[in-house]
Design an enzyme around this catalytic site. Structure first.
Site, PDB file in Angstrom:
ATOM      1  N   ARG B  50      33.982  45.476  46.147  1.00  0.00           N
ATOM      2  CA  ARG B  50      32.629  45.598  46.694  1.00  0.00           C
ATOM      3  C   ARG B  50      32.644  45.708  48.213  1.00  0.00           C
ATOM      4  O   ARG B  50      31.857  46.442  48.804  1.00  0.00           O
ATOM      5  CB  ARG B  50      31.802  44.360  46.300  1.00  0.00           C
ATOM      6  CG  ARG B  50      31.280  44.423  44.872  1.00  0.00           C
ATOM      7  CD  ARG B  50      30.306  43.296  44.618  1.00  0.00           C
ATOM      8  NE  ARG B  50      30.981  41.991  44.748  1.00  0.00           N
ATOM      9  CZ  ARG B  50      30.392  40.821  44.505  1.00  0.00           C
ATOM     10  NH1 ARG B  50      29.119  40.781  44.152  1.00  0.00           N
ATOM     11  NH2 ARG B  50      31.060  39.694  44.616  1.00  0.00           N
ATOM     12  N   PHE B 102      30.754  37.384  37.611  1.00  0.00           N
ATOM     13  CA  PHE B 102      30.169  38.617  38.177  1.00  0.00           C
ATOM     14  C   PHE B 102      30.426  39.830  37.297  1.00  0.00           C
ATOM     15  O   PHE B 102      30.023  40.941  37.649  1.00  0.00           O
ATOM     16  CB  PHE B 102      30.747  38.879  39.574  1.00  0.00           C
ATOM     17  CG  PHE B 102      30.559  37.730  40.514  1.00  0.00           C
ATOM     18  CD1 PHE B 102      29.278  37.365  40.931  1.00  0.00           C
ATOM     19  CD2 PHE B 102      31.635  36.980  40.967  1.00  0.00           C
ATOM     20  CE1 PHE B 102      29.099  36.288  41.788  1.00  0.00           C
ATOM     21  CE2 PHE B 102      31.452  35.909  41.821  1.00  0.00           C
ATOM     22  CZ  PHE B 102      30.185  35.555  42.230  1.00  0.00           C
ATOM     23  N   LYS B 124      39.982  35.669  33.949  1.00  0.00           N
ATOM     24  CA  LYS B 124      40.350  34.416  33.290  1.00  0.00           C
ATOM     25  C   LYS B 124      39.097  33.611  33.022  1.00  0.00           C
ATOM     26  O   LYS B 124      38.567  32.990  33.929  1.00  0.00           O
ATOM     27  CB  LYS B 124      41.327  33.645  34.167  1.00  0.00           C
ATOM     28  CG  LYS B 124      42.651  34.364  34.275  1.00  0.00           C
ATOM     29  CD  LYS B 124      43.485  33.854  35.421  1.00  0.00           C
ATOM     30  CE  LYS B 124      44.845  34.563  35.398  1.00  0.00           C
ATOM     31  NZ  LYS B 124      45.787  34.022  36.362  1.00  0.00           N
ATOM     32  N   GLY B 154      49.020  35.080  32.119  1.00  0.00           N
ATOM     33  CA  GLY B 154      49.994  34.428  32.983  1.00  0.00           C
ATOM     34  C   GLY B 154      51.026  33.696  32.185  1.00  0.00           C
ATOM     35  O   GLY B 154      51.287  34.095  31.070  1.00  0.00           O
ATOM     36  N   LYS B 209      42.494  26.486  28.765  1.00  0.00           N
ATOM     37  CA  LYS B 209      43.336  25.787  29.751  1.00  0.00           C
ATOM     38  C   LYS B 209      42.516  25.351  30.961  1.00  0.00           C
ATOM     39  O   LYS B 209      42.831  24.361  31.605  1.00  0.00           O
ATOM     40  CB  LYS B 209      44.535  26.653  30.174  1.00  0.00           C
ATOM     41  CG  LYS B 209      44.123  27.917  30.907  1.00  0.00           C
ATOM     42  CD  LYS B 209      44.850  28.109  32.193  1.00  0.00           C
ATOM     43  CE  LYS B 209      44.096  29.118  33.040  1.00  0.00           C
ATOM     44  NZ  LYS B 209      44.520  30.494  32.909  1.00  0.00           N
ATOM     45  N   ARG B 273      40.931  25.187  41.175  1.00  0.00           N
ATOM     46  CA  ARG B 273      39.523  24.855  41.393  1.00  0.00           C
ATOM     47  C   ARG B 273      38.984  23.967  40.276  1.00  0.00           C
ATOM     48  O   ARG B 273      38.140  23.114  40.497  1.00  0.00           O
ATOM     49  CB  ARG B 273      38.701  26.138  41.485  1.00  0.00           C
ATOM     50  CG  ARG B 273      39.009  26.952  42.727  1.00  0.00           C
ATOM     51  CD  ARG B 273      38.155  28.192  42.764  1.00  0.00           C
ATOM     52  NE  ARG B 273      38.565  29.134  41.735  1.00  0.00           N
ATOM     53  CZ  ARG B 273      39.292  30.237  41.970  1.00  0.00           C
ATOM     54  NH1 ARG B 273      39.656  30.528  43.183  1.00  0.00           N
ATOM     55  NH2 ARG B 273      39.631  31.046  40.992  1.00  0.00           N
ATOM     56  N   VAL B 297      31.399  27.730  41.450  1.00  0.00           N
ATOM     57  CA  VAL B 297      31.448  27.121  40.130  1.00  0.00           C
ATOM     58  C   VAL B 297      32.834  27.345  39.544  1.00  0.00           C
ATOM     59  O   VAL B 297      33.337  28.468  39.531  1.00  0.00           O
ATOM     60  CB  VAL B 297      30.373  27.728  39.203  1.00  0.00           C
ATOM     61  CG1 VAL B 297      30.433  27.073  37.838  1.00  0.00           C
ATOM     62  CG2 VAL B 297      28.993  27.541  39.809  1.00  0.00           C
TER      63      VAL B 297
END
Lengths: 348, 348
Positions: B50, B102, B124, B154, B209, B273, B297
């Protein structure tokens, strides 16, 4: 593997349970952690350690000066001695928590037969003199039937027991009644227990995981990263499953805590001696200089040779590319970089 | 799962392979890592992102200014665009590397039908709008047959690709010929590949996971230690196995890198995260304040709701104590300390 739970009714009767007379043999961190745990349930236990000065310190101050010294112990419950025979004579149940490298020389001091005792091994590794896991060694050299031999398996860093962080132990014994009794002795606020019949599998897993932790250290020393470490561990658990199945083929779920959990807590620990040793090898130290630098021998060093030699005796072959690579590096002076490059092509 | 290896003869013919026209959609770290890997083999590829200014920077300096900027890219090989339609129009094969949150809004921009394209998902997580994994979402909403949908799995932190640290990817597609082609595109000095048919299992594992990494974060925030973490991961892989089996029952070894490896690289990453988000929850932040603090998030937040709701649709029940505990904490405002105390009693 069966979760062992006292219901609340049983909990309230705790004081009525007839716990066996237990002696813990060994003065290291894992022995100290087990003494701390056992003291939660038992009013009295025997504890043998070589160092009289450490025993004195514990009697006086209630902590082991040399190992996990943050662990608070209740000297009033402890019959401390530096005479292994007096501890063994006083008890029907023994917990062996002596490093495997010293096990034979300690047991040679015994003037009392072991064959009527119940022995639980908390030793992690192979007996170097016989190349056997402790259960096999005791069975063969001391005539102890397998029904009287048990294993105390992790995943459990002793340091976290000192902090009373919730940990899980698996008690394995061919006679599950005895595993249940040991489970009752160890279960407390910060220890959950499970029982199992798989003494051979549990001990082999505990031995093999040291090799994989050593391999993880080599990989780290060579500059491999976290992606590789995850692939290595995922290949290690499959290799462990194949190996243990060949050695003793019973129905087991290799992903239970006593196998996979134990592999992970060691393989991901940056404090593990096996990992440190491997790391030095990966960084280019020779085996000799890494040993001298560390001032000790990592369990995985012996485990590698034993695992390699034992698998040669299997009637059916088993693929163990990780063990083979570590063996080549430690015992055949192969180049770690080349060995791991080849290993990497075999992993998936 | 089959290891994919070019032999040296094939390697030497590398330039003769007819690689498909590939567009990478997305400008984040995983997209950037995939572009770097693909550029090792392909002479040209399309890349949609983008941000026009990021594209400009890449054209000029050969690195992504916003993500894994240490990764060196070859602008001469890259057809960069901020028009998704031009990238999609130019290529038969698309790699989706847009964060799942997104994905829908990006795909809404498309004026070109997707149904004749081959799509590999490197996303993911779950599509929040449909509660589906990407493969299912594409199949259902874009009429793409499963033979044309693949997954790039992965364990692989993009950051380590930037450093060219050896990593492993699994390419899953119902049509294994396509998985093989994508594997050929990605395999290079620092990427080993394997192919698999298990697109559903691979994607669900990648989704689940994130929940387990979030759980690991909560446990850490609550003060549980490494022993507990190992037990949690060992219970998580068994839970994942049960869940994925119910969802799509084919023969798979859950301990392969694409499942267990992916769980471990995320569950043991202190930078994840999901883990950070969980850690804040464990330390007492509310869900809202943790989200505000992180300014984003975590995937595991959506994954938890979807996994919980999807399992309710299973005809046979499945035990998922970890997912249930995390769901209760995130969506029913249950007390993390109490939920984890109960969870701990269910683990073994």
């Amino acid at each position: 593997m069966k979760k062992n739970k006292k219901d609340s009714k049983e909990q309230s009767k705790k004081k009525e349970v007839n716990y066996p007379n237990i002696a813990v043999l060994g003065g290291g961190s894992w022995a100290t952690a087990l003494v701390k745990i056992l003291s939660e349930n038992l009013d009295s236990l025997h504890w043998y350690m070589r160092s009289e000065s450490a025993a004195d310190h514990i009697r006086r101050y209630g902590n082991n000066p040399n190992y996990i010294s943050a662990a608070e112990l209740d000297p009033g419950k402890l019959q401390l001695t530096n005479d292994i025979n007096s501890a063994v004579a006083a008890c029907d149940w023994l917990i062996l928590a002596i490093p495997s490298a010293f096990l034979v020389q300690e047991l040679e001091k015994l003037q009392i037969p072991l064959k009527d005792k119940v022995l639980f091994s908390a030793v992690k590794g192979i007996v170097p003199e016989s190349g056997q896991i402790v259960g096999e060694h005791l069975h063969e050299h001391f005539d102890i039937p397998y029904e009287n031999i048990g294993v105390i398996a992790g995943p459990c860093h002793a340091e976290e027991v000192a902090l009373e962080r919730l940990s899980y132990l698996t008690l394995a014994c061919a006679d599950t009644d005895k595993a249940e009794i040991m489970s009752d002795c160890l279960q407390c606020d910060y220890i959950n227990t499970a029982v199992s019949k798989d003494i051979i599998g549990t001990e082999y897993a505990a031995m093999l995981k040291n090799i994989y932790a050593l391999a993880a250290g080599i990989a780290h020393g060579l500059g491999y990263g976290d992606n590789y470490q995850a692939v290595l561990m995922s290949n290690a658990i499959r290799e462990m499953k194949r190996y243990v199945k060949r050695r003793y083929n019973i129905d087991r779920n290799i992903n239970h805590s006593a196998y996979l959990g134990d592999l992970l807590v060691t393989g991901y620990s940056t404090f593990s001696r096996n990992r440190m040793f491997g790391n030095m090898i990966g960084k280019g130290y020779t085996v000799k200089s890494a040993m001298m630098e560390m001032n000790m021998v990592a369990e995985g060093y012996y485990a590698t040779r034993s695992a390699y030699e034992i698998k040669k005796s299997f009637t059916k072959k088993v693929k163990t590319p990780i063990i083979d690579a570590v063996y080549g590096i430690l015992y055949e002076k192969k180049n770690p970089r080349k060995e791991f490059a080849q290993l990497s092509e075999k992993m998936v």
